[in-house]
Design an enzyme around this catalytic site. Sequence first.
Site, PDB file in Angstrom:
ATOM      1  N   ALA A  10      86.060 -35.243 -70.856  1.00 29.69           N
ATOM      2  CA  ALA A  10      84.776 -35.815 -71.096  1.00 29.69           C
ATOM      3  C   ALA A  10      83.714 -34.879 -70.320  1.00 29.69           C
ATOM      4  O   ALA A  10      82.540 -34.656 -70.882  1.00 29.69           O
ATOM      5  CB  ALA A  10      84.833 -37.350 -70.503  1.00 29.69           C
ATOM      6  N   LYS A 111      87.439 -34.529 -57.347  1.00 23.28           N
ATOM      7  CA  LYS A 111      87.301 -35.141 -56.311  1.00 23.28           C
ATOM      8  C   LYS A 111      88.468 -34.927 -55.137  1.00 23.28           C
ATOM      9  O   LYS A 111      88.384 -34.504 -53.860  1.00 23.28           O
ATOM     10  CB  LYS A 111      87.134 -36.681 -56.182  1.00 23.28           C
ATOM     11  CG  LYS A 111      86.025 -37.006 -56.747  1.00 23.28           C
ATOM     12  CD  LYS A 111      85.990 -38.588 -57.645  1.00 23.28           C
ATOM     13  CE  LYS A 111      86.338 -38.088 -59.044  1.00 23.28           C
ATOM     14  NZ  LYS A 111      85.978 -39.364 -59.700  1.00 23.28           N
ATOM     15  N   GLU A 135      78.152 -31.545 -56.167  1.00 26.50           N
ATOM     16  CA  GLU A 135      77.290 -32.747 -56.387  1.00 26.50           C
ATOM     17  C   GLU A 135      77.927 -33.794 -57.364  1.00 26.50           C
ATOM     18  O   GLU A 135      77.977 -35.039 -56.947  1.00 26.50           O
ATOM     19  CB  GLU A 135      75.957 -32.420 -56.802  1.00 26.50           C
ATOM     20  CG  GLU A 135      74.983 -33.340 -57.054  1.00 26.50           C
ATOM     21  CD  GLU A 135      74.610 -34.302 -55.814  1.00 26.50           C
ATOM     22  OE1 GLU A 135      73.852 -33.619 -54.995  1.00 26.50           O
ATOM     23  OE2 GLU A 135      74.678 -35.342 -55.772  1.00 26.50           O
ATOM     24  N   VAL A 138      80.420 -37.102 -56.498  1.00 26.21           N
ATOM     25  CA  VAL A 138      80.218 -38.755 -55.783  1.00 26.21           C
ATOM     26  C   VAL A 138      78.881 -38.893 -56.810  1.00 26.21           C
ATOM     27  O   VAL A 138      77.980 -38.380 -56.780  1.00 26.21           O
ATOM     28  CB  VAL A 138      79.825 -38.366 -54.550  1.00 26.21           C
ATOM     29  CG1 VAL A 138      79.376 -39.682 -54.043  1.00 26.21           C
ATOM     30  CG2 VAL A 138      80.895 -37.932 -53.470  1.00 26.21           C
ATOM     31  N   GLY A 140      78.313 -39.514 -59.997  1.00 22.63           N
ATOM     32  CA  GLY A 140      77.699 -38.845 -61.375  1.00 22.63           C
ATOM     33  C   GLY A 140      76.626 -38.165 -61.285  1.00 22.63           C
ATOM     34  O   GLY A 140      76.106 -37.160 -60.477  1.00 22.63           O
ATOM     35  N   GLY A 193      85.211 -43.223 -71.856  1.00 18.30           N
ATOM     36  CA  GLY A 193      85.149 -42.015 -71.061  1.00 18.30           C
ATOM     37  C   GLY A 193      84.841 -41.956 -69.654  1.00 18.30           C
ATOM     38  O   GLY A 193      84.513 -41.077 -69.228  1.00 18.30           O
ATOM     39  N   GLU A 196      89.114 -42.564 -65.080  1.00 16.40           N
ATOM     40  CA  GLU A 196      89.747 -41.338 -64.379  1.00 16.40           C
ATOM     41  C   GLU A 196      90.728 -41.367 -65.609  1.00 16.40           C
ATOM     42  O   GLU A 196      91.224 -42.275 -66.107  1.00 16.40           O
ATOM     43  CB  GLU A 196      90.471 -41.557 -63.228  1.00 16.40           C
ATOM     44  CG  GLU A 196      89.362 -41.374 -61.917  1.00 16.40           C
ATOM     45  CD  GLU A 196      88.609 -40.328 -61.982  1.00 16.40           C
ATOM     46  OE1 GLU A 196      89.080 -39.179 -61.812  1.00 16.40           O
ATOM     47  OE2 GLU A 196      87.321 -40.456 -62.299  1.00 16.40           O
ATOM     48  N   ASP A 207      89.434 -44.229 -56.121  1.00  9.47           N
ATOM     49  CA  ASP A 207      88.447 -43.518 -56.485  1.00  9.47           C
ATOM     50  C   ASP A 207      87.238 -43.568 -55.748  1.00  9.47           C
ATOM     51  O   ASP A 207      86.516 -42.497 -54.971  1.00  9.47           O
ATOM     52  CB  ASP A 207      88.042 -43.499 -58.044  1.00  9.47           C
ATOM     53  CG  ASP A 207      86.871 -42.560 -58.442  1.00  9.47           C
ATOM     54  OD1 ASP A 207      87.043 -41.522 -58.629  1.00  9.47           O
ATOM     55  OD2 ASP A 207      85.677 -43.194 -58.663  1.00  9.47           O
ATOM     56  N   LYS A 211      85.483 -40.828 -52.783  1.00 10.02           N
ATOM     57  CA  LYS A 211      84.358 -40.502 -52.489  1.00 10.02           C
ATOM     58  C   LYS A 211      83.610 -40.724 -51.144  1.00 10.02           C
ATOM     59  O   LYS A 211      82.796 -40.010 -50.389  1.00 10.02           O
ATOM     60  CB  LYS A 211      83.212 -41.203 -53.788  1.00 10.02           C
ATOM     61  CG  LYS A 211      83.632 -40.802 -55.149  1.00 10.02           C
ATOM     62  CD  LYS A 211      83.196 -41.736 -56.172  1.00 10.02           C
ATOM     63  CE  LYS A 211      83.519 -41.155 -57.701  1.00 10.02           C
ATOM     64  NZ  LYS A 211      83.470 -42.259 -58.457  1.00 10.02           N
TER      65      LYS A 211
HETATM   66  N1  HSE Z   1      86.129 -42.701 -63.012  1.00 11.36           N
HETATM   67  C1  HSE Z   1      84.790 -42.345 -62.332  1.00 11.36           C
HETATM   68  C2  HSE Z   1      83.949 -43.675 -62.226  1.00 11.36           C
HETATM   69  C3  HSE Z   1      84.133 -41.220 -62.814  1.00 11.36           C
HETATM   70  O1  HSE Z   1      84.392 -44.515 -63.051  1.00 11.36           O
HETATM   71  O2  HSE Z   1      83.096 -43.683 -61.486  1.00 11.36           O
HETATM   72  C4  HSE Z   1      83.045 -40.732 -61.963  1.00 11.36           C
HETATM   73  O3  HSE Z   1      83.539 -40.352 -60.710  1.00 11.36           O
END
Ligand code: HSE
Length: 328
Positions: A10, A111, A135, A138, A140, A193, A196, A207, A211
């Site tokens: 994605a 990450k 950048e 963390v 998006g 999308g 992860e 996740d 971050k």
């Molecule tokens: N899978 C992660 C989320 C993607 O949902 O935040 C962005 O780091």
Amino acid sequence: MRVAIIGFGAVGRGVAQVLVGSDHDFTLTAVADSRSACIDPDGLNPAEVLRRKETTGLCGTEGLGIPDILSMGEFDILIEVSPTNANGGEPALSTIRSVLGMGKHVVTSNKGPIACAFTELKALADQKGVILGYEATVAGAVPVMNGLRHGLAGNRIRSLHGILNGTCNYILTRMRDEGLTYHQALQEARDLGYAEADPTYDVKGIDTAIKLVIMANSLLGMNIALSDVEITGIDQITVEALNLAESEGSTIRLIGEIIPEKNLVRVSPRVISLDHPLVVDGTLNAISVCCDLAGPVTFIGRGAGSLPTASAILADLNSIRDCHGRGT
Ligand code: HSE
């Protein structure tokens, strides 16, 4: 400047979509997915690569791969957007290390390598006089890394609280608003999308924890590993629990928290009042920091998805172009 993309899920496809057309200064010279690659030192047509991926499932020729792209060396910036491996960061860590060692810039949304080896990679980039842009690792599209580093430079950050996982926030929002089960909402997040490649990273809080490690080590002067983070995910949260919170004017959100002075780094679902600034919906992320000079500051924006993440990558590409690319 010439860019190569490694990883064509994605995020990689979002970057290619941004590179379609001529409204930018970047020429795409190579793309690799997990099974194939395409390389053209004179420039690939990103729209064609996207079409090929859509119709055949491959971005290029089977048998070609990352080693071919690295040995060709016909790029100035490597965009590493392959799936995260929180356990050691490989194979992306080795790729990033090699490319920085070649004296080329790297921009990544991956990450794993940044959480596992930030200090080493940053030192290597500095030694080689190139930039490591992360950048996109963390929150998006939210420019929280640059916002904290530059916008709030000189402040001491006393605490940081954030919604840092778009997938979890999307799941909790859909369970509350539409009464979907946890599994239905997770499937939607995967289909769209946001999740992860291994969605247990999202729902088990890993996740978010990664971050926090990236922010703690690269912005807050800490030196921690993923194993230092206390982690609880959202996989046990039920619609009934959300309804109960709602009946009391609250909701449940997965909150990441750093209190540098106490060396506290934690991820856990929390019941928070509906009017709290961190209560954002869908894939939005929100990060509130408490600073000694600026007081409370909150960043909000899209934390997951193809184009929001591509936006953060484009921001890093433009910074590199501004510092190193003019006239080259
Ligand atoms: N899978 C992660 C989320 C993607 O949902 O935040 C962005 O780091």
